[in-house]
Design a protein around this motif. Structure first.
Motif, PDB file in Angstrom:
ATOM      1  N   GLY A 143       0.789  -1.240  -0.091  1.00  0.00           N
ATOM      2  CA  GLY A 143      -0.005   0.228   0.100  1.00  0.00           C
ATOM      3  C   GLY A 143       1.034   1.030  -0.019  1.00  0.00           C
ATOM      4  O   GLY A 143       1.950   0.958   0.494  1.00  0.00           O
ATOM      5  N   GLU A 144       0.283   2.470  -0.076  1.00  0.00           N
ATOM      6  CA  GLU A 144       0.992   3.754  -0.626  1.00  0.00           C
ATOM      7  C   GLU A 144       1.475   4.093   0.864  1.00  0.00           C
ATOM      8  O   GLU A 144       2.636   4.800   0.887  1.00  0.00           O
ATOM      9  CB  GLU A 144       0.123   4.747  -0.837  1.00  0.00           C
ATOM     10  N   HIS A 145       1.451   3.469   2.025  1.00  0.00           N
ATOM     11  CA  HIS A 145       1.776   3.691   3.101  1.00  0.00           C
ATOM     12  C   HIS A 145       3.101   2.896   3.612  1.00  0.00           C
ATOM     13  O   HIS A 145       3.777   3.129   4.664  1.00  0.00           O
ATOM     14  CB  HIS A 145       0.708   3.703   4.377  1.00  0.00           C
ATOM     15  N   GLN A 146       3.516   2.185   2.564  1.00  0.00           N
ATOM     16  CA  GLN A 146       4.450   1.180   2.870  1.00  0.00           C
ATOM     17  C   GLN A 146       5.893   1.432   2.085  1.00  0.00           C
ATOM     18  O   GLN A 146       6.530   0.440   1.893  1.00  0.00           O
ATOM     19  CB  GLN A 146       4.070  -0.243   2.879  1.00  0.00           C
ATOM     20  N   GLU A 147       6.267   2.659   2.028  1.00  0.00           N
ATOM     21  CA  GLU A 147       7.512   2.968   1.380  1.00  0.00           C
ATOM     22  C   GLU A 147       8.572   2.287   2.148  1.00  0.00           C
ATOM     23  O   GLU A 147       9.688   1.957   1.427  1.00  0.00           O
ATOM     24  CB  GLU A 147       7.833   4.537   1.142  1.00  0.00           C
ATOM     25  N   GLU A 148       8.568   2.463   3.526  1.00  0.00           N
ATOM     26  CA  GLU A 148       9.985   1.999   4.320  1.00  0.00           C
ATOM     27  C   GLU A 148       9.831   0.382   4.112  1.00  0.00           C
ATOM     28  O   GLU A 148      10.919  -0.025   4.037  1.00  0.00           O
ATOM     29  CB  GLU A 148       9.653   2.540   5.898  1.00  0.00           C
ATOM     30  N   LEU A 149       8.960  -0.228   4.061  1.00  0.00           N
ATOM     31  CA  LEU A 149       8.962  -1.622   3.931  1.00  0.00           C
ATOM     32  C   LEU A 149       9.634  -2.241   2.500  1.00  0.00           C
ATOM     33  O   LEU A 149      10.335  -2.980   2.389  1.00  0.00           O
ATOM     34  CB  LEU A 149       7.461  -2.373   3.962  1.00  0.00           C
ATOM     35  N   ALA A 150       9.157  -1.293   1.444  1.00  0.00           N
ATOM     36  CA  ALA A 150       9.598  -1.610   0.242  1.00  0.00           C
ATOM     37  C   ALA A 150      10.948  -1.299   0.154  1.00  0.00           C
ATOM     38  O   ALA A 150      11.849  -2.070  -0.513  1.00  0.00           O
ATOM     39  CB  ALA A 150       8.792  -0.610  -0.798  1.00  0.00           C
ATOM     40  N   ALA A 151      11.385  -0.287   0.782  1.00  0.00           N
ATOM     41  CA  ALA A 151      13.040   0.107   0.757  1.00  0.00           C
ATOM     42  C   ALA A 151      13.814  -0.929   1.567  1.00  0.00           C
ATOM     43  O   ALA A 151      14.864  -1.155   1.124  1.00  0.00           O
ATOM     44  CB  ALA A 151      13.045   1.524   1.552  1.00  0.00           C
ATOM     45  N   THR A 152      12.968  -1.394   2.813  1.00  0.00           N
ATOM     46  CA  THR A 152      13.710  -2.547   3.452  1.00  0.00           C
ATOM     47  C   THR A 152      13.956  -3.575   2.718  1.00  0.00           C
ATOM     48  O   THR A 152      15.125  -4.360   2.689  1.00  0.00           O
ATOM     49  CB  THR A 152      12.862  -2.727   4.874  1.00  0.00           C
ATOM     50  N   PHE A 153      13.046  -4.056   2.020  1.00  0.00           N
ATOM     51  CA  PHE A 153      13.323  -5.478   1.131  1.00  0.00           C
ATOM     52  C   PHE A 153      14.041  -5.184  -0.103  1.00  0.00           C
ATOM     53  O   PHE A 153      14.473  -6.114  -0.850  1.00  0.00           O
ATOM     54  CB  PHE A 153      11.853  -5.983   0.819  1.00  0.00           C
ATOM     55  N   ALA A 154      14.283  -3.971  -0.463  1.00  0.00           N
ATOM     56  CA  ALA A 154      15.087  -3.545  -1.842  1.00  0.00           C
ATOM     57  C   ALA A 154      16.458  -3.438  -1.346  1.00  0.00           C
ATOM     58  O   ALA A 154      17.488  -3.469  -2.071  1.00  0.00           O
ATOM     59  CB  ALA A 154      14.552  -2.244  -2.511  1.00  0.00           C
ATOM     60  N   ARG A 155      16.753  -3.021   0.053  1.00  0.00           N
ATOM     61  CA  ARG A 155      18.131  -2.670   0.544  1.00  0.00           C
ATOM     62  C   ARG A 155      19.087  -3.942   0.762  1.00  0.00           C
ATOM     63  O   ARG A 155      18.857  -4.935   0.952  1.00  0.00           O
ATOM     64  CB  ARG A 155      18.073  -2.225   1.898  1.00  0.00           C
ATOM     65  N   SER A 156      20.128  -3.923   0.008  1.00  0.00           N
ATOM     66  CA  SER A 156      21.267  -5.136   0.017  1.00  0.00           C
ATOM     67  C   SER A 156      21.763  -5.146   1.391  1.00  0.00           C
ATOM     68  O   SER A 156      22.223  -4.119   2.011  1.00  0.00           O
ATOM     69  CB  SER A 156      22.173  -4.882  -1.005  1.00  0.00           C
ATOM     70  N   GLY A 157      21.886  -6.327   1.817  1.00  0.00           N
ATOM     71  CA  GLY A 157      22.388  -6.769   3.265  1.00  0.00           C
ATOM     72  C   GLY A 157      21.566  -6.381   4.405  1.00  0.00           C
ATOM     73  O   GLY A 157      21.976  -6.495   5.618  1.00  0.00           O
ATOM     74  N   ALA A 158      20.264  -5.965   4.254  1.00  0.00           N
ATOM     75  CA  ALA A 158      19.661  -5.721   5.521  1.00  0.00           C
ATOM     76  C   ALA A 158      18.822  -6.867   5.805  1.00  0.00           C
ATOM     77  O   ALA A 158      18.649  -7.662   5.347  1.00  0.00           O
ATOM     78  CB  ALA A 158      18.090  -4.842   5.109  1.00  0.00           C
ATOM     79  N   TYR A 172       5.955   2.731  -8.049  1.00  0.00           N
ATOM     80  CA  TYR A 172       7.539   2.996  -8.153  1.00  0.00           C
ATOM     81  C   TYR A 172       7.555   3.955  -9.443  1.00  0.00           C
ATOM     82  O   TYR A 172       7.209   3.279 -10.630  1.00  0.00           O
ATOM     83  CB  TYR A 172       8.553   1.756  -8.167  1.00  0.00           C
ATOM     84  N   HIS A 173       8.178   4.963  -9.260  1.00  0.00           N
ATOM     85  CA  HIS A 173       8.281   5.953 -10.793  1.00  0.00           C
ATOM     86  C   HIS A 173       9.358   6.843 -10.633  1.00  0.00           C
ATOM     87  O   HIS A 173       9.427   7.467  -9.605  1.00  0.00           O
ATOM     88  CB  HIS A 173       6.919   6.651 -10.911  1.00  0.00           C
ATOM     89  N   ARG A 174      10.013   7.072 -11.685  1.00  0.00           N
ATOM     90  CA  ARG A 174      11.094   7.992 -11.532  1.00  0.00           C
ATOM     91  C   ARG A 174      12.050   7.697 -10.514  1.00  0.00           C
ATOM     92  O   ARG A 174      12.461   8.703 -10.104  1.00  0.00           O
ATOM     93  CB  ARG A 174      10.685   9.392 -11.900  1.00  0.00           C
ATOM     94  N   GLY A 175      12.487   6.531 -10.168  1.00  0.00           N
ATOM     95  CA  GLY A 175      13.296   6.164  -9.198  1.00  0.00           C
ATOM     96  C   GLY A 175      13.045   6.419  -7.787  1.00  0.00           C
ATOM     97  O   GLY A 175      13.732   6.144  -6.898  1.00  0.00           O
ATOM     98  N   GLY A 176      11.777   6.628  -7.476  1.00  0.00           N
ATOM     99  CA  GLY A 176      11.060   6.691  -6.113  1.00  0.00           C
ATOM    100  C   GLY A 176       9.726   6.111  -5.879  1.00  0.00           C
ATOM    101  O   GLY A 176       9.102   5.655  -6.937  1.00  0.00           O
ATOM    102  N   TYR A 177       9.126   5.843  -4.719  1.00  0.00           N
ATOM    103  CA  TYR A 177       8.133   5.534  -4.538  1.00  0.00           C
ATOM    104  C   TYR A 177       6.849   6.682  -4.399  1.00  0.00           C
ATOM    105  O   TYR A 177       7.455   7.734  -3.813  1.00  0.00           O
ATOM    106  CB  TYR A 177       7.961   4.814  -3.217  1.00  0.00           C
ATOM    107  N   THR A 178       5.827   6.419  -4.753  1.00  0.00           N
ATOM    108  CA  THR A 178       4.772   7.312  -4.758  1.00  0.00           C
ATOM    109  C   THR A 178       3.392   6.695  -4.648  1.00  0.00           C
ATOM    110  O   THR A 178       3.194   5.419  -4.804  1.00  0.00           O
ATOM    111  CB  THR A 178       4.612   8.226  -6.182  1.00  0.00           C
ATOM    112  N   GLY A 179       2.418   7.143  -4.338  1.00  0.00           N
ATOM    113  CA  GLY A 179       1.085   6.577  -4.313  1.00  0.00           C
ATOM    114  C   GLY A 179       0.274   7.254  -5.509  1.00  0.00           C
ATOM    115  O   GLY A 179       0.847   8.327  -6.389  1.00  0.00           O
ATOM    116  N   LEU A 180      -1.145   6.738  -5.723  1.00  0.00           N
ATOM    117  CA  LEU A 180      -1.859   7.513  -6.857  1.00  0.00           C
ATOM    118  C   LEU A 180      -2.356   8.758  -6.234  1.00  0.00           C
ATOM    119  O   LEU A 180      -2.780   9.065  -5.202  1.00  0.00           O
ATOM    120  CB  LEU A 180      -3.017   6.599  -6.988  1.00  0.00           C
ATOM    121  N   ARG A 181      -2.578   9.825  -6.995  1.00  0.00           N
ATOM    122  CA  ARG A 181      -2.924  11.155  -6.609  1.00  0.00           C
ATOM    123  C   ARG A 181      -4.137  11.149  -7.667  1.00  0.00           C
ATOM    124  O   ARG A 181      -4.310  11.241  -8.894  1.00  0.00           O
ATOM    125  CB  ARG A 181      -1.800  12.115  -7.371  1.00  0.00           C
ATOM    126  N   ASP A 182      -5.366  11.595  -6.839  1.00  0.00           N
ATOM    127  CA  ASP A 182      -6.546  11.843  -7.441  1.00  0.00           C
ATOM    128  C   ASP A 182      -6.863  13.216  -8.006  1.00  0.00           C
ATOM    129  O   ASP A 182      -6.205  13.978  -7.639  1.00  0.00           O
ATOM    130  CB  ASP A 182      -7.804  11.837  -6.506  1.00  0.00           C
TER     131      ASP A 182
END
Length: 169
Positions: free
Chosen positions: A84-99, A159-169
């Motif tokens: 979900g859009e509130h889970q940027e840190e979780l996405a970053a954790t699972f993308a981080r090498s060695g974490a 994920y867009h342009r190298g970063g995380y984002t949510g949908l914008r209405d």
């Protein structure tokens, strides 16, 4: 602003060209998990794709140099988690090498077939791996959906342009 294709001066196909184009392609963010010999393994994926409704199949890509590859290679079952859009840190954790991806604050439990399931996500599936297709320095994993839950609330993480984002209405 849109770009007009410059067919007179195209860029040669390189890994940089591919990355540059796909930075402009918004993709949903998922975490793939598996039980490994050394414990749970997982990684962030933007390559999750629905393949077939009958039977219910999906695919995702994983690099053969990924620390999660040995677990995914050996796994009969995998977990697929739509973030979900509130889970940027979780996405970053699972993308981080060695974490240590499954250490606190990551909340998870063992699900069906022993697959690690993350808590508080938008939707999840447990799948049986039915194929691993070589694709350059990656493998495309094909998996049959066995069970899941789509009942999380909120919008998707993108994920867009190298970063995380949510949908914008």
């Amino acid at each position: 602003m849109t770009a007009t294709p410059d067919v007179a001066a195209p860029r040669l196909a390189t890994d940089d060209l591919l990355r540059s184009v796909f930075r402009r392609h918004a993709a949903g963010v998922a975490v793939i998990t598996a039980s490994g010999a050394a414990g749970p393994a997982g990684f962030t994926a933007t390559s999750l794709t629905s393949v077939s409704a009958r039977p219910p199949l999906l695919s995702f890509g994983i690099g053969t140099g990924s620390s999660s590859w040995p677990a995914v290679l050996a796994a009969e079952y995998v977990g697929v988690h739509v973030l979900g859009e509130h889970q940027e840190e979780l996405a970053a954790t699972f993308a981080r090498s060695g974490a240590d991806r499954f250490a606190a604050p990551t909340a998870w439990r063992k699900g069906p077939h022993g697959v690690p399931l993350l808590d508080g996500i938008l939707a999840w599936l447990v799948c049986r791996v039915v194929g691993r297709v070589p694709a350059g320095d990656h493998r495309i994993v094909l998996a049959e959906v066995l069970t899941g839950d789509p009942s999380g609330t909120g919008g998707p993480l993108l994920y867009h342009r190298g970063g995380y984002t949510g949908l914008r209405d």
